[in-house]
Enzyme design. Sequence first.
Site, mmCIF file in Angstrom:
data_model
loop_
_atom_site.group_PDB
_atom_site.id
_atom_site.type_symbol
_atom_site.label_atom_id
_atom_site.label_comp_id
_atom_site.label_asym_id
_atom_site.label_seq_id
_atom_site.Cartn_x
_atom_site.Cartn_y
_atom_site.Cartn_z
ATOM 1 N N THR A 99 0.866 -1.198 0.000
ATOM 2 C CA THR A 99 0.000 0.000 0.000
ATOM 3 C C THR A 99 0.896 1.240 0.000
ATOM 4 O O THR A 99 1.372 1.633 -1.061
ATOM 5 C CB THR A 99 -0.962 0.034 1.208
ATOM 6 N N THR A 103 1.161 -8.438 12.186
ATOM 7 C CA THR A 103 1.068 -7.149 11.523
ATOM 8 C C THR A 103 0.271 -7.221 10.257
ATOM 9 O O THR A 103 0.031 -8.254 9.703
ATOM 10 C CB THR A 103 2.439 -6.571 11.178
ATOM 11 N N SER A 142 -5.395 11.016 -1.250
ATOM 12 C CA SER A 142 -5.641 12.061 -2.245
ATOM 13 C C SER A 142 -4.832 11.789 -3.493
ATOM 14 O O SER A 142 -4.126 10.820 -3.600
ATOM 15 C CB SER A 142 -5.317 13.426 -1.666
ATOM 16 N N LYS A 180 3.846 -6.593 4.238
ATOM 17 C CA LYS A 180 3.589 -5.222 3.805
ATOM 18 C C LYS A 180 3.208 -4.399 5.032
ATOM 19 O O LYS A 180 2.728 -4.923 6.036
ATOM 20 C CB LYS A 180 2.479 -5.158 2.763
ATOM 21 N N ASN A 226 0.834 11.029 5.570
ATOM 22 C CA ASN A 226 -0.474 10.739 6.147
ATOM 23 C C ASN A 226 -1.468 11.869 5.994
ATOM 24 O O ASN A 226 -2.671 11.674 6.172
ATOM 25 C CB ASN A 226 -0.318 10.333 7.605
ATOM 26 N N GLU A 253 6.648 4.892 7.443
ATOM 27 C CA GLU A 253 6.318 6.146 6.760
ATOM 28 C C GLU A 253 7.222 7.272 7.254
ATOM 29 O O GLU A 253 7.192 7.638 8.420
ATOM 30 C CB GLU A 253 4.830 6.467 6.971
#
Lengths: 409, 409
Positions: free
Chosen positions: A156, A193, A409, A182, A404, A280
């Site tokens: 993702t 996870t 978007s 992932k 995040n 991230e």
Amino acid sequence: MPVNLPLIDPAQLHAVAGVRWGIAEVGVRKAHRKDLSVMLLDEGASVAGVFTSNRYCAAPVQVCREHLTQGSAVRALVINTGNANAGTGAPGVAHARQTCEALASLLQCAPAQILPFSTGVIMEPLPVDRIVAGLPAALADAQAAHWAQAAEGIMTTDTQPKAASVQLSIGGKTVNITGISKGAGMIRPNMATMLGFVATDANIDPALLPALVKALADGSFNRITIDGDTSTNDSFMLIATHQAGHAQITSLDSADGQALFKGLMQVARQLAHAIVRDGEGATKFITVQVEGGRTGEECRLVAYAIAHSPLVKTAFFASDPNLGRILAAVGYAGIADLDQGLIELHLDDVHVVSQGGRRPEYREEDGQRVMKGSEITVRVGLGRGTASDTVWTCDLSHDYVTINADYRS
Amino acid sequence: MPVNLPLIDPAQLHAVAGVRWGIAEVGVRKAHRKDLSVMLLDEGASVAGVFTSNRYCAAPVQVCREHLTQGSAVRALVINTGNANAGTGAPGVAHARQTCEALASLLQCAPAQILPFSTGVIMEPLPVDRIVAGLPAALADAQAAHWAQAAEGIMTTDTQPKAASVQLSIGGKTVNITGISKGAGMIRPNMATMLGFVATDANIDPALLPALVKALADGSFNRITIDGDTSTNDSFMLIATHQAGHAQITSLDSADGQALFKGLMQVARQLAHAIVRDGEGATKFITVQVEGGRTGEECRLVAYAIAHSPLVKTAFFASDPNLGRILAAVGYAGIADLDQGLIELHLDDVHVVSQGGRRPEYREEDGQRVMKGSEITVRVGLGRGTASDTVWTCDLSHDYVTINADYRS
């Protein structure tokens, strides 16, 4: 950029006898990306799994649990990315079942022999028609050599596919262990996870699998955190196809059992670490070791308090040895009778705090030197006992906010 | 820029009979800033306080607790900013005592009649000599009208001073309630917050003060969070000088007691909200209401899970109605037997989730409209009972990372 995470080399991912992966592009959320993966298992394979403790668990997690409880021989796992099918109420569960029914029909097995997984945005209806329509293409693609493609097919917000593989020898036979995972955000597994799949062709008593998958999760995925957000879809699955040809392993305490466990843990931990390294916005990989506790549980409390603190994480991002923030996290971790006068703190080889206070010998430039590295170990001594535990995490950077604030978007 | 936080108007801060503030610049950390404040109390004043539950509590917190336990009549509070005197071991406690001794000597009272407070960077030695040297200047500055200066004198990363004040009438006499607070980061009070001081000249039975300060904290500072990091120095103090001239309030259940409680809570909550509105990097003020719980405690668990989630907070920053993140937080908040099929979610007036799933009538543009505002209420129904609770928080922005990656430098 992930932290010291080499690109996977498909040639290094050993095929596991009895496992094939097929991947397709079905446009779950965006066009032209691999977003549907099917893992086909030969007859006779055993499967065990652990799932998120999030009470808002996704529809596929609910269906997986139900199918595993029924004890049917699993023949396939089907995974879509782009949509988590979580927070979708009763229609979501119906969509997960519909996916299983469609694949079962194609494979001529029962729907309960299919395990469904979803990952992506929460609270949007699953485009089940596109998934069902794409299943034949995924089946047509199925090959034992497609582990790298599957690693890509379940991504993702991951910036790199994640896979690990080892080979070992048991009873003179080659045993393969290969896995993929992932995840990069909403990572604070609390059972397993957000999607990890490890398969082996080792011949192991299927009755050992549930305890084995729990032990593996506890030593790997259950010891990482990126942002403290436990996902709705966390699932870690262990598959054994039993095809390696050696005598059946009937105990994990035997020499062969230990060798297999070690190999599996190596793969599971590498996959878990890969998630943190690709966290991230991560710029650093941080190991938090807490020792001297009365119980492992209280060491974990302290380690997670440090690993979740936004103040600690931003200080790591800035390479700023603002280490008082670590002490504050130790203090609020939840040990009611903690004696601050016994606390020790090391940053890699630098001894920072002794008996609760900053050591006079400590020099800020020594802390600074360690903080500038990309791999850092924080070691806290509680001075209360002999238990210890370790958690792995990453820092909190501008890119975490950017990713995040922009996701979807 | 703080969220809808007007600048304080010194003329609106009512003096409290029996309280004077003196402020000085002593260079604790940086030159030319007000960093030492002394609150002088007339003889006869009563003081009660609540302190951080952080086990790594700062040296001044330890000394405050000790002095309050001794029951000596408090004559002064001394507050330095720029250094938290936390994580400083035994020398830190000695420095806090030394400060009390110096001020007691100037005021000709006992050291146990002084309460010390510190705020700023953790784990650095307190420059006690500069503080002691600056005490006479602070005393020379003491005036009843100096509340606004004191609000400035206790700031750290705050971008604005925080103060609130009300007047009410009890028994025909004017009662003044005025308070100040500071804090913008390391905010998840767990008894009180990083420095709040509220004084009243109401005549109230001193025996009521300990329960009163706890109730006030529970309705204000104990219901806010910015980053989930419980400070080492949190202290919330309530001072009553008894000089208003009305008959003594002997019960909080009386009409006068209720009126006083309401006034105090108004000031305490305004000060607590000011901290959130000035939260590091905050762009939105978010009210999280959780209702339909079996207990207030489980409502708080859910409210804090939402308020602490970096994913929820970054979605608010982006005005992105990625509301599945809220559901995920509800699910992992820790209610073991939560039924996701009973969950309701409102965003202001927009009904988003019913019976655990997204309502077909929900339109993303409605969520978007609410998210674009600067004051947002998240309302979660658990469908399990009649308890409810509320927590206030802010979003997580790039500026939070910038501020915390740069603090100290």
